[in-house]
Design a protein around this motif. Structure first.
Motif, PDB file in Angstrom:
ATOM      1  N   TRP A 103       0.801  -1.229   0.000  1.00  0.00           N
ATOM      2  CA  TRP A 103       0.000   0.000   0.000  1.00  0.00           C
ATOM      3  C   TRP A 103       0.829   1.272   0.000  1.00  0.00           C
ATOM      4  CZ3 TRP A 103      -0.145   2.866   4.717  1.00  0.00           C
ATOM      5  CH2 TRP A 103       0.411   2.216   5.821  1.00  0.00           C
ATOM      6  N   LYS A 104       2.139   1.110  -0.287  1.00  0.00           N
ATOM      7  CA  LYS A 104       2.994   2.293  -0.424  1.00  0.00           C
ATOM      8  C   LYS A 104       3.874   2.090  -1.646  1.00  0.00           C
ATOM      9  CE  LYS A 104       3.396   3.489   4.465  1.00  0.00           C
ATOM     10  NZ  LYS A 104       4.261   3.437   5.649  1.00  0.00           N
ATOM     11  N   ARG A 105       4.237   3.224  -2.296  1.00  0.00           N
ATOM     12  CA  ARG A 105       5.146   3.167  -3.434  1.00  0.00           C
ATOM     13  C   ARG A 105       6.439   2.438  -3.098  1.00  0.00           C
ATOM     14  NH1 ARG A 105       6.135   7.518  -7.358  1.00  0.00           N
ATOM     15  NH2 ARG A 105       4.140   8.432  -7.925  1.00  0.00           N
ATOM     16  N   LYS A 106       6.955   2.705  -1.896  1.00  0.00           N
ATOM     17  CA  LYS A 106       8.266   2.141  -1.560  1.00  0.00           C
ATOM     18  C   LYS A 106       8.230   0.611  -1.503  1.00  0.00           C
ATOM     19  CE  LYS A 106       8.132   2.382   3.479  1.00  0.00           C
ATOM     20  NZ  LYS A 106       8.701   2.939   4.707  1.00  0.00           N
ATOM     21  N   TYR A 107       7.063   0.037  -1.175  1.00  0.00           N
ATOM     22  CA  TYR A 107       6.964  -1.430  -1.174  1.00  0.00           C
ATOM     23  C   TYR A 107       7.016  -1.964  -2.605  1.00  0.00           C
ATOM     24  CZ  TYR A 107       5.138  -0.716   3.609  1.00  0.00           C
ATOM     25  OH  TYR A 107       4.962  -0.346   4.907  1.00  0.00           O
ATOM     26  N   LEU A 108       6.312  -1.279  -3.496  1.00  0.00           N
ATOM     27  CA  LEU A 108       6.338  -1.682  -4.906  1.00  0.00           C
ATOM     28  C   LEU A 108       7.765  -1.588  -5.457  1.00  0.00           C
ATOM     29  CD1 LEU A 108       3.127   0.137  -6.218  1.00  0.00           C
ATOM     30  CD2 LEU A 108       3.481  -2.342  -6.244  1.00  0.00           C
ATOM     31  N   ASP A 109       8.432  -0.452  -5.162  1.00  0.00           N
ATOM     32  CA  ASP A 109       9.787  -0.221  -5.673  1.00  0.00           C
ATOM     33  C   ASP A 109      10.754  -1.288  -5.162  1.00  0.00           C
ATOM     34  OD1 ASP A 109       8.826   2.031  -6.930  1.00  0.00           O
ATOM     35  OD2 ASP A 109       9.516   3.423  -5.381  1.00  0.00           O
ATOM     36  N   GLU A 110      10.681  -1.563  -3.868  1.00  0.00           N
ATOM     37  CA  GLU A 110      11.602  -2.534  -3.272  1.00  0.00           C
ATOM     38  C   GLU A 110      11.343  -3.943  -3.821  1.00  0.00           C
ATOM     39  OE1 GLU A 110      14.163  -2.115  -1.418  1.00  0.00           O
ATOM     40  OE2 GLU A 110      14.547  -4.110  -0.563  1.00  0.00           O
ATOM     41  N   PRO A 141      -8.798   5.016  -0.181  1.00  0.00           N
ATOM     42  CA  PRO A 141      -9.367   4.675  -1.495  1.00  0.00           C
ATOM     43  C   PRO A 141      -8.912   5.637  -2.602  1.00  0.00           C
ATOM     44  CG  PRO A 141     -11.056   4.472   0.191  1.00  0.00           C
ATOM     45  CD  PRO A 141      -9.839   5.033   0.874  1.00  0.00           C
ATOM     46  N   GLU A 142      -8.767   6.927  -2.292  1.00  0.00           N
ATOM     47  CA  GLU A 142      -8.360   7.920  -3.305  1.00  0.00           C
ATOM     48  C   GLU A 142      -6.926   7.699  -3.784  1.00  0.00           C
ATOM     49  OE1 GLU A 142     -10.188   8.227  -0.230  1.00  0.00           O
ATOM     50  OE2 GLU A 142      -9.036  10.029   0.262  1.00  0.00           O
ATOM     51  N   GLU A 143      -6.142   6.945  -3.036  1.00  0.00           N
ATOM     52  CA  GLU A 143      -4.723   6.763  -3.407  1.00  0.00           C
ATOM     53  C   GLU A 143      -4.486   5.552  -4.301  1.00  0.00           C
ATOM     54  OE1 GLU A 143      -2.521   8.537   0.580  1.00  0.00           O
ATOM     55  OE2 GLU A 143      -3.401   6.533   0.657  1.00  0.00           O
ATOM     56  N   VAL A 144      -5.517   4.733  -4.479  1.00  0.00           N
ATOM     57  CA  VAL A 144      -5.330   3.466  -5.177  1.00  0.00           C
ATOM     58  C   VAL A 144      -4.888   3.670  -6.627  1.00  0.00           C
ATOM     59  CG1 VAL A 144      -6.542   1.441  -6.071  1.00  0.00           C
ATOM     60  CG2 VAL A 144      -6.885   2.134  -3.711  1.00  0.00           C
ATOM     61  N   ARG A 145      -5.559   4.572  -7.320  1.00  0.00           N
ATOM     62  CA  ARG A 145      -5.252   4.752  -8.742  1.00  0.00           C
ATOM     63  C   ARG A 145      -3.787   5.100  -8.959  1.00  0.00           C
ATOM     64  NH1 ARG A 145      -7.384   5.769 -13.819  1.00  0.00           N
ATOM     65  NH2 ARG A 145      -9.457   5.254 -13.044  1.00  0.00           N
ATOM     66  N   GLU A 146      -3.286   6.023  -8.152  1.00  0.00           N
ATOM     67  CA  GLU A 146      -1.905   6.467  -8.313  1.00  0.00           C
ATOM     68  C   GLU A 146      -0.926   5.296  -8.080  1.00  0.00           C
ATOM     69  OE1 GLU A 146       0.342   8.347  -5.333  1.00  0.00           O
ATOM     70  OE2 GLU A 146       1.740   7.672  -6.890  1.00  0.00           O
ATOM     71  N   LEU A 147      -1.236   4.450  -7.091  1.00  0.00           N
ATOM     72  CA  LEU A 147      -0.359   3.306  -6.809  1.00  0.00           C
ATOM     73  C   LEU A 147      -0.377   2.296  -7.958  1.00  0.00           C
ATOM     74  CD1 LEU A 147      -1.033   2.542  -3.045  1.00  0.00           C
ATOM     75  CD2 LEU A 147       1.197   2.958  -4.090  1.00  0.00           C
ATOM     76  N   GLU A 149      -1.088   2.899 -11.056  1.00  0.00           N
ATOM     77  CA  GLU A 149      -0.397   3.502 -12.200  1.00  0.00           C
ATOM     78  C   GLU A 149       1.116   3.446 -12.021  1.00  0.00           C
ATOM     79  OE1 GLU A 149      -2.358   7.307 -12.437  1.00  0.00           O
ATOM     80  OE2 GLU A 149      -3.750   6.586 -13.984  1.00  0.00           O
ATOM     81  N   HIS A 150       1.559   3.621 -10.782  1.00  0.00           N
ATOM     82  CA  HIS A 150       2.993   3.548 -10.487  1.00  0.00           C
ATOM     83  C   HIS A 150       3.554   2.164 -10.847  1.00  0.00           C
ATOM     84  CE1 HIS A 150       6.748   4.625  -8.559  1.00  0.00           C
ATOM     85  NE2 HIS A 150       6.690   3.538  -7.814  1.00  0.00           N
TER      86      HIS A 150
END
Ligand SMILES: *Cc1c(COP(=O)(O)O)cnc(C)c1O
Length: 233
Positions: A103-110, A141-147, A149-150
């Motif tokens: 649920w955070k960009r940094k988790y996806l990146d890592e 919920p509002e942050e889901v799209r951005e994640l 897309e990332h």
């Protein structure tokens, strides 16, 4: 717990899922049962496996890693459903098939970085804080799209849907409302399919609320207590 009990528990849970599907005109095959085996010994996982249970989930990275090593059964599909820890993502990257709690960009990146060159792809669900309790994990919920897309350009991660946990309450209306919020959040990003993104899963529902979750569209229920009994710690 003996293996007869585990098998009959699995059967009972599958019936609960099937009945909720019948009520809402869904195909029972569209709901996967994830056996949450946290704190349970390897032998009980093997007993459930004997009763054709293939999907297992854990909520602590070291425990999951240990069990994946002790059970070299390639057909088992392993899910991680617990709190993410950036410094332990490397341990997850080796064998796990699904991660429900990004649920955070940094988790996806890592995760993307740790998977590089491994030849493995991992299915990811974005965890959303649907109960709006500050102590609960998950993005808004509002942050889901951005994640999502990332994650689109990522090569080793496939975003497959969303995960959420309802408030622990007797109030069925409140639980239903929260699951519905996850479903609506999911519908809003359904245009993002393509590339690394194939949105088709909603991981929601546990021992106490799986019927409501299935009625609201769950495709993965995560069940521990009803399958293995009360946890020891
Ligand atoms: C423990 C756990 C479950 C299973 O809960 P039960 O109520 O025992 O079925 C499901 N999801 C997550 C994330 C968990 O930590």
């Amino acid at each position: 717990m003996n293996s007869n009990t585990i098998c009959s528990n699995i059967e009972t849970i599958r019936e609960r899922i099937a009945e909720a599907c019948t009520r809402t005109g869904r195909d029972p095959e569209s709901v996967e049962l994830i056996a949450i085996s946290k704190t349970r010994p390897v032998e009980e996982i093997l007993q459930a496996r004997e009763c054709n249970q293939l999907h297992f989930g854990e909520n602590r990275i070291p425990e999951l890693q240990e069990k994946m090593e002790q059970i070299p059964d390639e057909e088992i599909v392993w899910h991680f459903v617990g709190a993410m820890q950036t410094n332990k993502i490397r341990q997850l990257a080796g064998r796990v098939d699904w991660i429900h709690s990004i649920w955070k960009r940094k988790y996806l990146d890592e995760l993307e970085k740790r998977l590089e060159g491994s030849g493995r792809k991992v299915n990811v669900l974005i965890q959303v804080n649907i109960s709006n309790e500050p102590q609960k994990h998950g993005c808004r919920p509002e942050e889901v799209r951005e994640l999502v897309e990332h994650a689109l350009p990522m090569k080793n991660i496939r975003v497959r849907g969303l995960m959420g946990m309802a408030t622990f309450t007797e109030d069925e209306g409140k639980i239903r409302e929260e699951f519905r919020l996850l479903r609506e959040t999911f519908d809003k990003i359904s245009d993002l399919n393509g590339g690394a993104v194939k949105l088709e899963h909603l991981s929601m529902g546990m021992t106490n609320d799986l019927e409501i979750a299935v009625e609201e569209g769950s495709t993965m229920v995560r069940v521990g207590t009803a399958l293995f009994g009360e946890r020891r710690y």
